[in-house]
Design a protein around this motif. Structure first.
Motif, mmCIF file in Angstrom:
data_model
loop_
_atom_site.group_PDB
_atom_site.id
_atom_site.type_symbol
_atom_site.label_atom_id
_atom_site.label_comp_id
_atom_site.label_asym_id
_atom_site.label_seq_id
_atom_site.Cartn_x
_atom_site.Cartn_y
_atom_site.Cartn_z
ATOM 1 N N VAL A 12 0.841 -1.201 0.000
ATOM 2 C CA VAL A 12 0.000 0.000 0.000
ATOM 3 C C VAL A 12 0.875 1.250 0.000
ATOM 4 C CG1 VAL A 12 -1.774 1.307 1.245
ATOM 5 C CG2 VAL A 12 -1.844 -1.193 1.235
ATOM 6 N N THR A 13 0.540 2.199 -0.887
ATOM 7 C CA THR A 13 1.189 3.509 -0.927
ATOM 8 C C THR A 13 0.115 4.574 -0.816
ATOM 9 O OG1 THR A 13 2.980 2.701 -2.345
ATOM 10 C CG2 THR A 13 2.646 5.078 -2.281
ATOM 11 N N VAL A 14 0.328 5.571 0.032
ATOM 12 C CA VAL A 14 -0.660 6.636 0.238
ATOM 13 C C VAL A 14 0.024 7.997 0.109
ATOM 14 C CG1 VAL A 14 -2.024 5.179 1.797
ATOM 15 C CG2 VAL A 14 -0.312 6.739 2.741
ATOM 16 N N ASN A 15 -0.794 9.040 -0.054
ATOM 17 C CA ASN A 15 -0.258 10.399 -0.086
ATOM 18 C C ASN A 15 -1.021 11.314 0.857
ATOM 19 O OD1 ASN A 15 -2.685 10.685 -1.418
ATOM 20 N ND2 ASN A 15 -1.862 11.873 -3.134
ATOM 21 N N ASN A 16 -1.615 10.722 1.886
ATOM 22 C CA ASN A 16 -2.455 11.462 2.821
ATOM 23 C C ASN A 16 -2.245 10.910 4.227
ATOM 24 O OD1 ASN A 16 -5.243 11.330 4.366
ATOM 25 N ND2 ASN A 16 -5.278 13.185 3.109
ATOM 26 N N ALA A 17 -2.123 11.789 5.209
ATOM 27 C CA ALA A 17 -1.814 11.366 6.571
ATOM 28 C C ALA A 17 -2.916 10.500 7.176
ATOM 29 C CB ALA A 17 -1.562 12.589 7.450
ATOM 30 N N ASP A 18 -4.175 10.834 6.900
ATOM 31 C CA ASP A 18 -5.272 10.035 7.448
ATOM 32 C C ASP A 18 -5.261 8.627 6.873
ATOM 33 O OD1 ASP A 18 -6.180 12.023 9.105
ATOM 34 O OD2 ASP A 18 -7.736 12.729 7.743
ATOM 35 N N ALA A 19 -5.015 8.514 5.560
ATOM 36 C CA ALA A 19 -4.945 7.198 4.935
ATOM 37 C C ALA A 19 -3.739 6.416 5.455
ATOM 38 C CB ALA A 19 -4.862 7.348 3.418
ATOM 39 N N TYR A 20 -2.648 7.099 5.710
ATOM 40 C CA TYR A 20 -1.432 6.483 6.267
ATOM 41 C C TYR A 20 -1.734 5.838 7.614
ATOM 42 C CZ TYR A 20 3.707 6.447 7.018
ATOM 43 O OH TYR A 20 5.027 6.100 7.210
ATOM 44 N N GLN A 21 -2.397 6.593 8.472
ATOM 45 C CA GLN A 21 -2.764 6.087 9.791
ATOM 46 C C GLN A 21 -3.779 4.958 9.691
ATOM 47 O OE1 GLN A 21 -3.504 9.014 13.057
ATOM 48 N NE2 GLN A 21 -5.542 8.146 13.080
ATOM 49 N N ALA A 22 -4.766 5.113 8.818
ATOM 50 C CA ALA A 22 -5.799 4.089 8.661
ATOM 51 C C ALA A 22 -5.201 2.778 8.164
ATOM 52 C CB ALA A 22 -6.881 4.580 7.702
ATOM 53 N N ALA A 23 -4.227 2.859 7.260
ATOM 54 C CA ALA A 23 -3.592 1.647 6.741
ATOM 55 C C ALA A 23 -2.848 0.911 7.838
ATOM 56 C CB ALA A 23 -2.641 2.006 5.601
ATOM 57 N N CYS A 24 -2.238 1.660 8.719
ATOM 58 C CA CYS A 24 -1.529 1.036 9.849
ATOM 59 C C CYS A 24 -2.522 0.378 10.800
ATOM 60 C CB CYS A 24 -0.701 2.089 10.577
ATOM 61 S SG CYS A 24 0.404 1.415 11.850
ATOM 62 N N LEU A 25 -3.608 1.069 11.110
ATOM 63 C CA LEU A 25 -4.631 0.503 11.993
ATOM 64 C C LEU A 25 -5.234 -0.769 11.401
ATOM 65 C CD1 LEU A 25 -6.402 3.811 13.076
ATOM 66 C CD2 LEU A 25 -5.242 2.208 14.624
ATOM 67 N N ALA A 26 -5.279 -0.836 10.077
ATOM 68 C CA ALA A 26 -5.830 -2.011 9.402
ATOM 69 C C ALA A 26 -4.845 -3.170 9.331
ATOM 70 C CB ALA A 26 -6.286 -1.629 7.994
ATOM 71 N N GLY A 27 -3.632 -2.977 9.860
ATOM 72 C CA GLY A 27 -2.653 -4.054 9.882
ATOM 73 C C GLY A 27 -1.890 -4.249 8.589
ATOM 74 N N LEU A 28 -1.791 -3.178 7.779
ATOM 75 C CA LEU A 28 -1.166 -3.307 6.466
ATOM 76 C C LEU A 28 0.343 -3.072 6.482
ATOM 77 C CD1 LEU A 28 -3.934 -1.507 4.390
ATOM 78 C CD2 LEU A 28 -3.399 -3.946 4.392
ATOM 79 N N GLY A 29 0.885 -2.690 7.622
ATOM 80 C CA GLY A 29 2.329 -2.513 7.701
ATOM 81 C C GLY A 29 2.742 -1.485 8.728
ATOM 82 N N LEU A 30 4.053 -1.261 8.794
ATOM 83 C CA LEU A 30 4.636 -0.278 9.698
ATOM 84 C C LEU A 30 4.499 1.125 9.108
ATOM 85 C CD1 LEU A 30 8.008 -2.140 10.340
ATOM 86 C CD2 LEU A 30 6.082 -2.048 11.927
ATOM 87 N N ILE A 31 4.405 2.124 9.977
ATOM 88 C CA ILE A 31 4.459 3.520 9.537
ATOM 89 C C ILE A 31 5.433 4.272 10.437
ATOM 90 C CG2 ILE A 31 2.109 3.527 8.604
ATOM 91 C CD1 ILE A 31 1.237 5.103 11.106
ATOM 92 N N GLN A 32 5.904 5.420 9.947
ATOM 93 C CA GLN A 32 6.810 6.285 10.701
ATOM 94 C C GLN A 32 6.186 7.670 10.750
ATOM 95 O OE1 GLN A 32 10.431 5.149 8.190
ATOM 96 N NE2 GLN A 32 11.248 4.932 10.286
ATOM 97 N N VAL A 33 5.817 8.084 11.951
ATOM 98 C CA VAL A 33 5.011 9.299 12.099
ATOM 99 C C VAL A 33 5.484 10.121 13.288
ATOM 100 C CG1 VAL A 33 2.867 8.502 11.037
ATOM 101 C CG2 VAL A 33 3.381 7.865 13.382
ATOM 102 N N PRO A 34 5.177 11.437 13.298
ATOM 103 C CA PRO A 34 5.477 12.254 14.475
ATOM 104 C C PRO A 34 4.693 11.765 15.687
ATOM 105 C CG PRO A 34 5.068 13.648 12.568
ATOM 106 C CD PRO A 34 4.674 12.257 12.174
ATOM 107 N N VAL A 35 5.362 11.682 16.817
ATOM 108 C CA VAL A 35 4.731 11.176 18.036
ATOM 109 C C VAL A 35 3.557 12.055 18.447
ATOM 110 C CG1 VAL A 35 5.096 10.727 20.494
ATOM 111 C CG2 VAL A 35 6.846 10.080 18.839
#
Length: 303
Positions: free
Chosen positions: A221-244
């Motif tokens: 999965v590749t995204v260009n939006n912060a909300d989609a980035y977070q949602a993909a992680c919550l869905a178990g699609l992989g690791l993300i790197q985000v500001p704490v």
């Protein structure tokens, strides 16, 4: 309509290169904006704008008048607001801001009531987007921008550094295991984030011995939006790197888990960006100082 009001309308038309957009941004009919500029041109005895069916462009006289009148408008606004802070009603007027959705939702808007209690006459317009807005053309007073500011025409006020975290969902970690070092990432997936779809992802970024490293990783999965980035992680699609600072609630609730805390991505600078230091009104300065105050505790000091 006063000469100052005509000058303000002319400035918006010049900045947006459009009577329609200028009128909409000022809450005026297009005919009113057009008449105001015509009256200003008649008053000065020069043509300020070239008008065609496709575009509006400053004439040479218009450019000279635009530059000189910036200071006039700034001084007028400063005079109007000079004593507002001492009055019972505080500051008034509109301030237009842009920042990421997470920052607006989790940090700024929850604290907004205290600012408006102090200055009930203020009107705050929020834009929350991942794209880089055009401050001048879109009429923004201030934007919060993550990363380096490369435009020399803008003024950047550094606020600090955003600490980064590697996050995953409990379900993902149960299925793939908990990585502890970069060597463990071979069997893992990364949710890729890019500003423009089709661009190449930088992969997994981390600090080792104080030096920034990159590791290419698989990911479906590749995204260009912060909300989609977070949602993909919550869905178990992989690791993300985000500001704490925008993940505090999800980490505290256990919906996401921080992994590999010894290998974070390099911290990212957060800047408050505006168009010109000379022309900041009192209300914009106050809002900017308030933003710096509420965001400061969530940031690391720059080296």
């Amino acid at each position: 309509m006063s000469p100052i009001e005509r000058m303000q309308i002319f400035h918006r038309v010049a900045e947006l290169a459009s009577f329609t957009q200028a009128a909409e941004s000022l809450g005026l009919p297009k005919a009113t904006a057009s008449t105001a500029v015509q009256q200003l041109e008649a008053q000065l005895g020069v043509r300020l704008l070239h008008r065609t069916t496709r575009r509006v462009q400053l004439t040479q006289d218009g450019q000279a008048f635009y530059e000189r009148s910036k200071d006039v408008l700034a001084d007028v606004e400063e005079l109007e607001s000079m004593f507002q802070l001492q009055g019972a009603k505080g500051l008034s007027g509109r301030v237009r801001l842009d920042m990421t959705t997470g920052m607006a939702r989790d940090l700024v808007i929850p604290r907004l009531p205290e600012l408006l209690d102090r200055h009930p006459g203020l009107e705050i317009e929020f834009s929350s987007t991942e794209r880089r807005v055009d401050l001048v053309r879109e009429g923004f007073d201030c934007v919060l921008r993550v990363g380096a500011v490369l435009d020399n025409s803008l003024v950047a006020r550094p606020l600090g550094l955003l600490r980064m975290a590697n996050c995953a969902s409990p379900a993902y970690l149960q299925a793939h295991g908990v990585p502890r070092t970069p060597a463990d990432l071979a069997g893992h997936r990364l949710v890729h984030y890019v500003n423009t779809l089709g661009a190449k992802s930088s992969g997994f970024e981390y600090l080792q011995d104080g030096r920034a490293q990159q590791l290419a990783m698989a990911g479906a999965v590749t995204v260009n939006n912060a909300d989609a980035y977070q949602a993909a992680c919550l869905a178990g699609l992989g690791l993300i790197q985000v500001p704490v600072l925008v993940m505090t609630e999800l980490l505290a609730s256990g919906r996401l888990v921080e992994v590999m805390p010894d290998y974070p991505a390099p911290p990212m600078p957060l800047n408050m960006v505006y168009a010109n230091r000379r022309h900041l009104s009192t209300r914009v300065r106050v809002v900017m100082d308030w933003l710096a105050e509420i965001l400061g505790p969530h940031l690391q000091a720059a080296d």
